[in-house]
Design an enzyme around this catalytic site. Sequence first.
Site, PDB file in Angstrom:
ATOM      1  N   ARG A 229      30.040  86.518  87.725  1.00 46.48           N
ATOM      2  CA  ARG A 229      31.239  87.589  89.108  1.00 46.48           C
ATOM      3  C   ARG A 229      30.507  88.668  89.469  1.00 46.48           C
ATOM      4  NH1 ARG A 229      31.012  82.313  88.153  1.00 46.48           N
ATOM      5  NH2 ARG A 229      32.864  80.837  88.957  1.00 46.48           N
TER       6      ARG A 229
ATOM      7  N   SER B 147      38.317  79.431  93.297  1.00 43.42           N
ATOM      8  CA  SER B 147      39.101  80.175  92.191  1.00 43.42           C
ATOM      9  C   SER B 147      39.703  82.219  92.709  1.00 43.42           C
ATOM     10  CB  SER B 147      38.577  80.725  91.046  1.00 43.42           C
ATOM     11  OG  SER B 147      37.726  79.624  90.130  1.00 43.42           O
TER      12      SER B 147
ATOM     13  N   GLU C 253      39.110  87.241  92.462  1.00 44.74           N
ATOM     14  CA  GLU C 253      37.109  87.284  93.312  1.00 44.74           C
ATOM     15  C   GLU C 253      37.206  87.199  94.230  1.00 44.74           C
ATOM     16  OE1 GLU C 253      36.055  83.169  90.977  1.00 44.74           O
ATOM     17  OE2 GLU C 253      35.271  82.864  92.856  1.00 44.74           O
TER      18      GLU C 253
HETATM   19  N1  EPU Z   1      43.605  75.003  82.872  1.00 45.84           N
HETATM   20  C1  EPU Z   1      45.292  74.879  82.322  1.00 45.84           C
HETATM   21  N2  EPU Z   1      45.891  75.025  84.120  1.00 45.84           N
HETATM   22  C2  EPU Z   1      45.141  74.560  85.180  1.00 45.84           C
HETATM   23  C3  EPU Z   1      43.556  74.809  85.045  1.00 45.84           C
HETATM   24  C4  EPU Z   1      43.060  75.449  84.145  1.00 45.84           C
HETATM   25  O1  EPU Z   1      45.982  75.560  81.815  1.00 45.84           O
HETATM   26  O2  EPU Z   1      45.413  73.461  86.000  1.00 45.84           O
HETATM   27  C5  EPU Z   1      43.036  75.498  81.626  1.00 45.84           C
HETATM   28  C6  EPU Z   1      42.089  74.465  80.702  1.00 45.84           C
HETATM   29  O3  EPU Z   1      42.814  74.982  79.545  1.00 45.84           O
HETATM   30  C7  EPU Z   1      40.676  75.001  80.693  1.00 45.84           C
HETATM   31  C8  EPU Z   1      40.954  75.910  81.656  1.00 45.84           C
HETATM   32  O4  EPU Z   1      41.895  76.357  81.949  1.00 45.84           O
HETATM   33  O5  EPU Z   1      40.004  74.179  79.862  1.00 45.84           O
HETATM   34  C9  EPU Z   1      39.285  76.532  82.404  1.00 45.84           C
HETATM   35  O6  EPU Z   1      39.563  75.677  84.079  1.00 45.84           O
HETATM   36  P1  EPU Z   1      38.570  75.338  84.025  1.00 45.84           P
HETATM   37  O7  EPU Z   1      37.729  74.635  83.298  1.00 45.84           O
HETATM   38  O8  EPU Z   1      38.566  74.052  85.410  1.00 45.84           O
HETATM   39  O9  EPU Z   1      37.726  76.068  84.443  1.00 45.84           O
HETATM   40  P2  EPU Z   1      37.844  77.416  84.954  1.00 45.84           P
HETATM   41  O10 EPU Z   1      37.858  78.622  84.126  1.00 45.84           O
HETATM   42  O11 EPU Z   1      39.725  77.489  85.883  1.00 45.84           O
HETATM   43  C10 EPU Z   1      35.793  78.924  85.927  1.00 45.84           C
HETATM   44  C11 EPU Z   1      35.016  79.332  87.207  1.00 45.84           C
HETATM   45  C12 EPU Z   1      34.755  78.107  88.924  1.00 45.84           C
HETATM   46  C13 EPU Z   1      34.074  76.971  87.494  1.00 45.84           C
HETATM   47  C14 EPU Z   1      34.376  76.291  85.931  1.00 45.84           C
HETATM   48  C15 EPU Z   1      33.718  75.509  85.514  1.00 45.84           C
HETATM   49  C16 EPU Z   1      35.191  81.573  87.329  1.00 45.84           C
HETATM   50  C17 EPU Z   1      37.195  82.191  87.776  1.00 45.84           C
HETATM   51  N3  EPU Z   1      36.256  80.462  87.799  1.00 45.84           N
HETATM   52  O12 EPU Z   1      37.057  77.699  86.364  1.00 45.84           O
HETATM   53  O13 EPU Z   1      34.388  78.252  89.004  1.00 45.84           O
HETATM   54  O14 EPU Z   1      33.263  75.486  88.274  1.00 45.84           O
HETATM   55  O15 EPU Z   1      34.308  77.855  85.425  1.00 45.84           O
HETATM   56  O16 EPU Z   1      32.312  76.255  84.993  1.00 45.84           O
HETATM   57  O17 EPU Z   1      34.901  81.554  86.575  1.00 45.84           O
HETATM   58  C18 EPU Z   1      35.048  79.466  91.320  1.00 45.84           C
HETATM   59  O18 EPU Z   1      34.418  80.990  91.026  1.00 45.84           O
HETATM   60  O19 EPU Z   1      34.845  78.977  92.547  1.00 45.84           O
HETATM   61  C19 EPU Z   1      35.000  78.573  90.811  1.00 45.84           C
HETATM   62  C20 EPU Z   1      35.712  77.173  91.078  1.00 45.84           C
END
Ligand code: EPU
Length: 335
Positions: free
Chosen positions: A160, A235, A331
């Site tokens: 990022r 995010s 972010e």
């Molecule tokens: N989780 C929770 N609670 C929640 C949501 C998620 O505990 O309410 C946990 C779950 O264990 C899940 C983990 O967090 O496995 C990761 O969640 P998710 O797969 O939704 O991905 P993220 O790490 O929250 C990142 C990117 C997203 C991108 C997704 C998919 C960042 C800051 N965000 O989110 O990017 O779409 O991975 O690859 O790196 C963005 O940057 O705006 C964005 C949406």
Amino acid sequence: MIQYFNYSLKECNSFGIDVSCDAMVFLESKEDIEQYLPLDTSPFIIGSGSNILFTDNVNAELVKIVMSSIEVVEEDDDYVIVNVGAGMNWHEFVLWCLDHDYGGIENLSYIPGTVGAAPIQNIGAYGVELETLIHQVDAYHIKSGKVKNFTREDCEFAYRNSAFKSSLKGQYLISEVQFCLTKKNHIKNTSYAPLQALLQDKGIYEPSIQDISQAVTEIRQSKLPDPLEIGNAGSFFKNPIIPIDQFTQLSAKHDSIKSYPVDDQSVKVPAAWLIDQCGWKGYREGDIGVHEKHALVLVNYGSASGQGILELSEKIARSVHKSFGIELEREVNVV
Ligand code: EPU
């Protein structure tokens, strides 16, 4: 070049915050950019406003690039290089690639924003980061008005992050981006567990790039709110990178904590998990809240102020720090 004064920004930011700016300039061509530059001070450049939180009216002029041409500039049997105007909508560009069966970009489906903003924060999702697709970024140096062609290495991409957000912040205006995509033997990435699970549920074992795009779109739609319905900027925080030792201690106490590898000393942990553990998911005060399906997404249910959302984000960061000793970094750009 079109210029408006006292311009409302409500439709120009995905949080839907009702603020205005002194003036808004739309640059529609390279000729427009060359007429507008050079400038002595950095202009405030806005893409589609999908990663920004306005906390007040902006006492300045905003600039928006609206160039959105797509052109194949080079190709051989295996690869194609596509040049795209910075103002093009990101997902429309992804759909154009899928229509032409150009691969590599399918995991980045349905991300809000423009092509020109994508390299600035090196967008990434479902196991793919934009940097792997970048051939060149063309940007105008604001103070001299001269164009520079940035190679992928020049962009200093990181999670990022890029030179445009760090070492060269405020110095360049991105006009066009060139992507290198595959024409055949697409390298498909279905390593992200929920993506693999959805494809299997659908009975798809050898997915096409179009299948992957469709599955990614469905996953995003199922857990991320549509900004046209509920204001948000995806995010709100980055996933923090912590030392492996700290992670080992945390995972001894919390079975459900996940991590993504970074290097041999550190790992990335999901900010969403940390925030969720602190009990914020679904929290609401008036029109300000944390989305009920994803703890990393702060939302505006109607007439929230940017200041209110910022204050909630600070409370969340403090509670995560108190519970886990981890600092969350935003972010979203706060203005
Ligand atoms: N989780 C929770 N609670 C929640 C949501 C998620 O505990 O309410 C946990 C779950 O264990 C899940 C983990 O967090 O496995 C990761 O969640 P998710 O797969 O939704 O991905 P993220 O790490 O929250 C990142 C990117 C997203 C991108 C997704 C998919 C960042 C800051 N965000 O989110 O990017 O779409 O991975 O690859 O790196 C963005 O940057 O705006 C964005 C949406």
